[in-house]
Structure formats: C-alpha cells, structure tokens
Scaffold this motif. Structure first.
Motif, mmCIF file in Angstrom:
data_model
loop_
_atom_site.group_PDB
_atom_site.id
_atom_site.type_symbol
_atom_site.label_atom_id
_atom_site.label_comp_id
_atom_site.label_asym_id
_atom_site.label_seq_id
_atom_site.Cartn_x
_atom_site.Cartn_y
_atom_site.Cartn_z
ATOM 1 N N PRO A 649 0.805 -1.227 0.000
ATOM 2 C CA PRO A 649 0.000 0.000 0.000
ATOM 3 C C PRO A 649 0.832 1.268 0.000
ATOM 4 O O PRO A 649 0.365 2.316 -0.443
ATOM 5 C CB PRO A 649 -0.823 -0.131 1.293
ATOM 6 C CG PRO A 649 -0.086 -1.114 2.136
ATOM 7 C CD PRO A 649 0.560 -2.062 1.182
ATOM 8 N N TRP A 650 2.072 1.184 0.480
ATOM 9 C CA TRP A 650 2.924 2.371 0.478
ATOM 10 C C TRP A 650 3.384 2.767 -0.927
ATOM 11 O O TRP A 650 3.934 3.835 -1.136
ATOM 12 C CB TRP A 650 4.137 2.141 1.379
ATOM 13 C CG TRP A 650 4.950 0.927 0.985
ATOM 14 C CD1 TRP A 650 5.986 0.885 0.123
ATOM 15 C CD2 TRP A 650 4.747 -0.403 1.437
ATOM 16 N NE1 TRP A 650 6.465 -0.396 -0.004
ATOM 17 C CE2 TRP A 650 5.712 -1.223 0.811
ATOM 18 C CE3 TRP A 650 3.837 -1.019 2.315
ATOM 19 C CZ2 TRP A 650 5.797 -2.592 1.017
ATOM 20 C CZ3 TRP A 650 3.928 -2.379 2.530
ATOM 21 C CH2 TRP A 650 4.888 -3.162 1.893
ATOM 22 N N GLN A 651 3.181 1.806 -1.893
ATOM 23 C CA GLN A 651 3.577 2.081 -3.266
ATOM 24 C C GLN A 651 2.532 2.911 -4.008
ATOM 25 O O GLN A 651 2.815 3.461 -5.081
ATOM 26 C CB GLN A 651 3.794 0.761 -4.033
ATOM 27 C CG GLN A 651 4.772 -0.193 -3.374
ATOM 28 C CD GLN A 651 6.217 0.249 -3.503
ATOM 29 O OE1 GLN A 651 6.496 1.335 -4.002
ATOM 30 N NE2 GLN A 651 7.148 -0.583 -3.059
ATOM 31 N N ALA A 652 1.319 2.958 -3.472
ATOM 32 C CA ALA A 652 0.242 3.657 -4.166
ATOM 33 C C ALA A 652 0.482 5.158 -4.184
ATOM 34 O O ALA A 652 0.977 5.738 -3.212
ATOM 35 C CB ALA A 652 -1.095 3.348 -3.493
ATOM 36 N N VAL A 653 0.139 5.757 -5.288
ATOM 37 C CA VAL A 653 0.264 7.206 -5.427
ATOM 38 C C VAL A 653 -1.043 7.848 -4.974
ATOM 39 O O VAL A 653 -2.124 7.528 -5.474
ATOM 40 C CB VAL A 653 0.566 7.595 -6.883
ATOM 41 C CG1 VAL A 653 0.624 9.122 -7.023
ATOM 42 C CG2 VAL A 653 1.875 6.967 -7.339
ATOM 43 N N VAL A 654 -0.947 8.721 -4.007
ATOM 44 C CA VAL A 654 -2.133 9.402 -3.494
ATOM 45 C C VAL A 654 -2.416 10.619 -4.378
ATOM 46 O O VAL A 654 -1.553 11.480 -4.570
ATOM 47 C CB VAL A 654 -1.932 9.828 -2.025
ATOM 48 C CG1 VAL A 654 -3.168 10.575 -1.523
ATOM 49 C CG2 VAL A 654 -1.637 8.609 -1.168
ATOM 50 N N VAL A 655 -3.641 10.673 -4.922
ATOM 51 C CA VAL A 655 -4.025 11.765 -5.810
ATOM 52 C C VAL A 655 -4.986 12.696 -5.081
ATOM 53 O O VAL A 655 -5.967 12.235 -4.474
ATOM 54 C CB VAL A 655 -4.687 11.219 -7.098
ATOM 55 C CG1 VAL A 655 -5.085 12.386 -8.009
ATOM 56 C CG2 VAL A 655 -3.744 10.272 -7.802
#
Length: 656
Positions: A649-655
């Motif tokens: 989950p830390w790889q996800a890019v927060v938009v």
C-alpha cells in the motif's frame, strides 16, 4: 611478573586522544586514525592472499554457488556434486592441490562460507580419498585420472557402526586368496557395517577406499585401505549394500550405511604404501611391527583433514562476523535522549561481544597458519626419515624429523579442537546479535551451524583427539613446555608481551596440576587416568591459546603501518584479557596477579572495546569476504529493500 605491580601497571587505560597512533600514558598503543584493512588482510593470510585465496573468492562468487531457497534434500545433494565439479574445473593441477597442504587448506577456508555439503564432499574426495590414493600407490599402479577429472567421485569408508575413534579394531575383512591372487571383502557382523560414508545415489559413479583387516594365510596383518568400485549410474555394484541414513539437519550429504557380501577385488586394490608388501607368492612383510601403527600410516591424511576442517569452520566464522558487524552498524534502535535512534553497535554490550569474537577469529586464523606451517615441516620427512637409520647424520636427521612430526601432530590436534569450538561459539554469538534476521537462511549465518558441528565430530571427535593430545603432552611426546622460570618481558609494563607471559604462566599451572593428578596412587589405570583427564584437557586448551597468542603477537610485529599495528595490538590485548579472565583466581593465588588487577579485568575489556569500536568495520573488511560469497541482505546497505513489496500500500500514489 612482579606481584606488587598494580592494575594500572599492566592493564590498559583509556585513550589519550589524537588522530594518529601513539603511546598512551601507560605505554599502550593508541589506535587512532584510519586502519588500513588491506594490511590486516596481508597479515591474516600470511602474505599469500593473491597466491592461495583470491581465485576461490572469485570462483565461489559465481551464480552457481549462490544460495537457493526451497530445494529438496536430493536437489541440494546433486547441486553440491555439481558445484564440486565446477570447483575441480578451476584447478590447474589436482595432484598439486591435493599434495600441497597450504593450497588445500586455503580452498576449504572459502568453501566453508558457501555450502556445508560441498565442503564435506571436497574434504572427502580431495583430502581423504585422492590424498591417500596418491600417497599410498607408490608404484603408480592405479590411474587417478577418472578421479582427478571427476568423472568418478571418491569416498572413504573407515568408520564402522561399532568402531569410530577405535577404528584400528574394526571388523571388515579382506582375505587374500593365493590361488587367484585377489581379495574377498566381507562384512562379518552388524557392527562392521561402514557408517556415514557418502555412498548414496547422488553424484553418480563412485569408488571408495575401504578400511579392512588384511587376512593372509589366516594371519591378521592389520587394517589397510583397499580401492573398491562402489556404484555406477544404475546403483550399487553386486555384493555391495547401501542404505541411506536419516536426515542430518542442515546437511544434504548422501550419508549411508554400507556393507559387503564377499566382494572380490584384485590384488592392485591393496594400498600398502611403503610400509608393507604382499608378495606374489602370498607372503606378507612389513617394516612396521605394530598393526596399530600400520593402520595409522594408512590413514595419515586424517591429520591434513583436521586442518581442512578447521579452515572450513573458521571461514564460516569469519563470514558470520562480517555479516553481524555490518548489520550492527545498519540496524538502528532506540537510545536515551535520542529521537533518531542509534545503530545497535553503539551499545557497549554489543561491541564487547562482537569485538571479542573478532579477536578470537584473528587468533584462530594465526593459529591455523602456524599449524599448517608445522604440518608442512614435519609431514613427509617422517616417512623419508624413518628409513634413514644406521648412517650417522641420517640417524640424527631421522630423530629430528620424528620429533618435529610429533610436535606437529599435537599442535594440529590442539588447533583443530580449539579452532572449531571457537568457530561454533563465534557463529552462535553472531546469530544472536542479528536477532530474528539471523534465523533466516537467506542471511546465511544460521546455515553455518550444522557444517561447523560436522567439523567438531569429523576426523576425530574433538574431545577424543584432545584426550590423546593430553596424554602425549603429559608423557613428553610432541610437547615442550614453556620455561617455568621465564622472566617477565622487558619494555613498558602495559606491553602485550606481559599478557602473553600470563598465558604462559597459566599453561604452566595447568601442566603442574595435571601432573600432580597423574601421580595419585591407584591400582586401576582407568581410575588413575580419570583423576587426570579434565586437568589435562585444560592443559591442551591453555597450550592452544598460548600458541595462538604467540602467532598473534608475531603477526602484530609484521604490520608496518603504525596505526594499523596499534589496532591489531589492541585486538590482541582484548583476546588475551578475555582468555585470562576465567583463570584470574589461580593466577591471583599463585602471586601472578594482584587483587586490584583482577578487579580491573572487566573495566579493561570495556575500555579496549571502546577504543576498537570505530575500527570494527575495517577489522572485518580485512577478512576479504566478497558480497558475492556473503549473499546476505543484512550485510548490505539498504537491506530493507530486499523485503520491499511492489504491490504494498505504500507504493500507491495518493491523488488529490
């Protein structure tokens, strides 16, 4: 040593500052400045790293030798045989490798870091099998090419189910048939089954050197080695029964229990060396009157094997230390009044344990080099010297050679036990200092346990070979005690030679105690020996420690750079103090230490550890273990990346 000296007169004080090596107020060398690890490598490897060792650091860094997770035991066994073939392909002359003790020992120093199964196969094939075959086949009757080119693997079958360290009494027979001039090899009892040779199915074609009791015209002529084909690609040959033994955790060697049902072998199978002969008319002759000594001549390569196993265990210990010290500098933990934390190596309790282990690894390395030199001086000349009697100076040379061989035999036995036991303790310490990471095979440290345990048992159980060495030492065979009236060394009272003097005095105490126990009256010889054996074993330990310390100090003197020499000297003092600490009571009782000095032992260890801590990485860098051999994520920068999850989950890019 003058017992009136105070603790401050011989124990180290703290550093007095400065960035270069200098003498502190109490005369100790201050290891300031940068340590040159390459100079430590030079002295650790006796100036022969490029000649003896570099090739193996490069070969064993290849992909074939990397750790592979999830393999079954049969797969690991086949991989080890494949790896041995790859090693063999890199040897210019197998005969030279086998007959040059220093080269064979050097190979084992690196094999011991990579694969315990491979190490066992190499020891058996090169040292015990080929070494014995080339030495005993004096007439070159047997073509060694299939074995030197590894078209066929060699193994050795000595130990029996009922006979291990008492192998001279084994029961397997090889009965000569004069009418056909051949031998019938037979296993007469359950206790005579050959125990734990690698005669299993892995590796393909195999032959073995089988220790059997030679029977000629009904006479027991003693135990000799016989070359016997054991199996081809289809399995065991007729009359040979091979049953796998249970699994050994951490090892994939195809150990088995093997027996013979009236297997016929030709007369050329007998490897009698130069100490016995069976003539064409069926008459047996031997220049060696004792059957036990004939057997010992046949298995002489066991001495070289002790050195090979010591080297393998020590190589594993050096690799474990490299991993643990590096990890200790990279793993952070909490610290008082710190928001960012500190490396775990910043804690003194971590430093003293790992630096003490580093000091012992250095001492063990110098002891190994000394034992290899001694073995090279005394080995083959005994065989030549034994036939020189009756010709003046030749007789004197023979006596000297025999004496040197006895000295070497005791030293090698003492060194084998000392080095392999120290290696096990070092790896145990390293595993603990690596925490949970140290339990993962991928980080390599835990996988070193089983191979080192094997070295402690193979080529003579450590306790048994030390017991024999102790008996030899007490009777004056192969042992010259240090002078009991040895004067204290000259120079500054903190000079490391004073610590060596204390180790010498401890050895003298052990010798005196053991001799006093041996002199106790008893009608039962076993009871008399039982009164003596434990003090005698303490003598062997003290002797090995003293020889290691002497070799260590000689190495310190060979380092030209003052800063590097100062650090190595400090490391010696840490070794000596930690070895002396358990014996401070008897040294105090005999007036060699003051009460104040005894109280200062532990603080002195702390002070030296504090001095050495900034140099810890350089001290293990000197072991010259490449990352390709270590293969341990925790020994590298950014080790946590090895556990990264690309889908985490830390790889996800927060938009937004």
């Amino acid at each position: 040593m003058n017992p009136a000296r105070t603790a401050a007169a011989w124990l180290p004080e703290g550093r007095t500052g400065g960035g270069t090596s200098e003498r502190t107020a109490d005369g100790a060398t201050d290891p300031g400045g940068a340590v040159r690890a390459e100079l430590l490598t030079e002295v650790l490897f006796d100036g022969r790293f490029d000649d003896l060792h570099r090739q193996w650091t490069e070969v064993l860094s290849r992909r074939l030798f990397r750790y592979q997770d999830g393999l079954s035991i049969p797969e690991r066994a086949e991989l080890a045989y494949t790896r041995l073939r790859a090693v063999n392909d890199e040897v210019d002359s197998v005969e030279e490798l086998v007959t040059a003790t220093d080269r064979l020992v050097a190979l084992h120093e690196w094999l011991g870091m990579v694969d315990g199964t491979l190490t066992t196969l190499a020891t058996v094939h090169y040292n015990l099998f080929l070494g014995s075959l080339l030495r005993l086949d004096r007439e070159h009757v047997i073509d060694p090419t299939p074995f030197t080119r590894l078209r066929e693997y060699g193994t050795v079958l000595i130990t029996e189910l009922g006979y291990g360290n008492n192998a001279a009494e084994l029961e397997t027979t090889a009965t000569h048939r004069p009418e056909t001039d051949d031998f019938v090899l037979h296993t007469p009892t359950a206790g005579a089954q050959k125990f734990m040779p690698n005669t299993g199915s892995a590796g393909g074609r195999k032959s073995g050197l089988v220790a059997a009791r030679l029977i000629v015209r009904g006479q027991d002529c003693g135990v000799f080695l016989f070359l016997v084909p054991l199996r081809d690609e289809r399995g065991p040959l007729p009359g040979i029964r091979v049953r796998p033994l249970s699994e050994i955790p951490g090892s994939a060697v195809d150990h088995a229990i093997t027996s013979f049902d009236r297997v016929v072998v030709p007369r050329t199978a007998l490897l009698a060396g130069d100490h016995a002969e069976l003539t064409a008319d069926g008459s047996f002759h031997s220049a060696v009157g004792s059957r036990r000594r004939r057997f010992l001549r046949s298995i002489q390569r066991v001495t070289t094997g002790k050195l090979c196993l010591s080297a393998a265990a020590l190589g594993g210990a050096r690799a474990a230390l490299t991993v643990a010290v590096r990890y200790g500098h990279r793993r952070h933990t909490f610290a008082p009044a710190s928001r960012t934390g500190v490396p775990v190596f910043a804690y003194r309790c971590h430093q003293t344990r790992l630096l003490g282990a580093v000091a012992r690894a250095y001492a063990a390395t110098f002891l190994l080099r000394e034992a290899v030199h001694a073995c090279g001086r005394g080995d083959d000349r005994v065989v030549a010297g034994s036939g020189a009697a009756g010709r003046g100076t030749r007789v004197e040379a023979a006596v000297v050679d025999v004496a040197e061989a006895a000295d070497a035999e005791v030293l090698v036995a003492a060194a084998k036990g000392w080095i392999t036991w120290q290696s096990r303790d070092i790896v145990t310490e390293c595993r603990e200092r690596c925490g949970a990471q140290g339990l993962l095979s991928a980080n390599r440290v835990v996988d070193l346990f089983a191979p080192i345990e094997s070295t402690i048992t193979a080529e003579g159980d450590n306790l048994v070979i030390w017991t024999k060495a102790a008996a030899d030492m007490l009777t004056g065979r192969g042992y010259r005690p240090p002078p009991s009236d040895r004067a204290a060394s000259a120079g500054p009272p903190t000079d490391s030679h004073h610590l060596l003097d204390l180790l010498v005095r401890h050895e003298s105490q052990c010798l005196q105690h053991a001799r006093s126990r041996l002199g106790l009256p008893s009608a039962d010889p076993l009871d008399r020996w039982n009164h003596t054996v434990n003090p005698a074993l303490e003598l062997v330990d003290a002797y090995a420690t003293r020889r290691a310390a002497e070799a260590y100090l000689a190495a310190v003197g060979r380092v030209g750079d003052a800063t590097t020499r100062g650090v190595l000297d400090q490391l010696f003092r840490l070794f000596a103090l930690q070895r002396l600490a358990p014996h401070a009571g008897t040294l105090l009782a005999d007036g060699h230490l003051t009460a104040e000095a005894v109280r200062e032992l532990r603080p002195a260890v702390d002070r030296i550890s504090a001095d050495l801590a900034p140099h810890a990485l350089a001290l293990v860098e000197a072991f010259a273990v490449p990352d390709g051999i270590l293969q341990a994520p925790i020994a590298t920068e950014g080790y946590a990346a090895a556990y990264d999850d690309p889908a985490g989950p830390w790889q996800a890019v927060v938009v937004g």
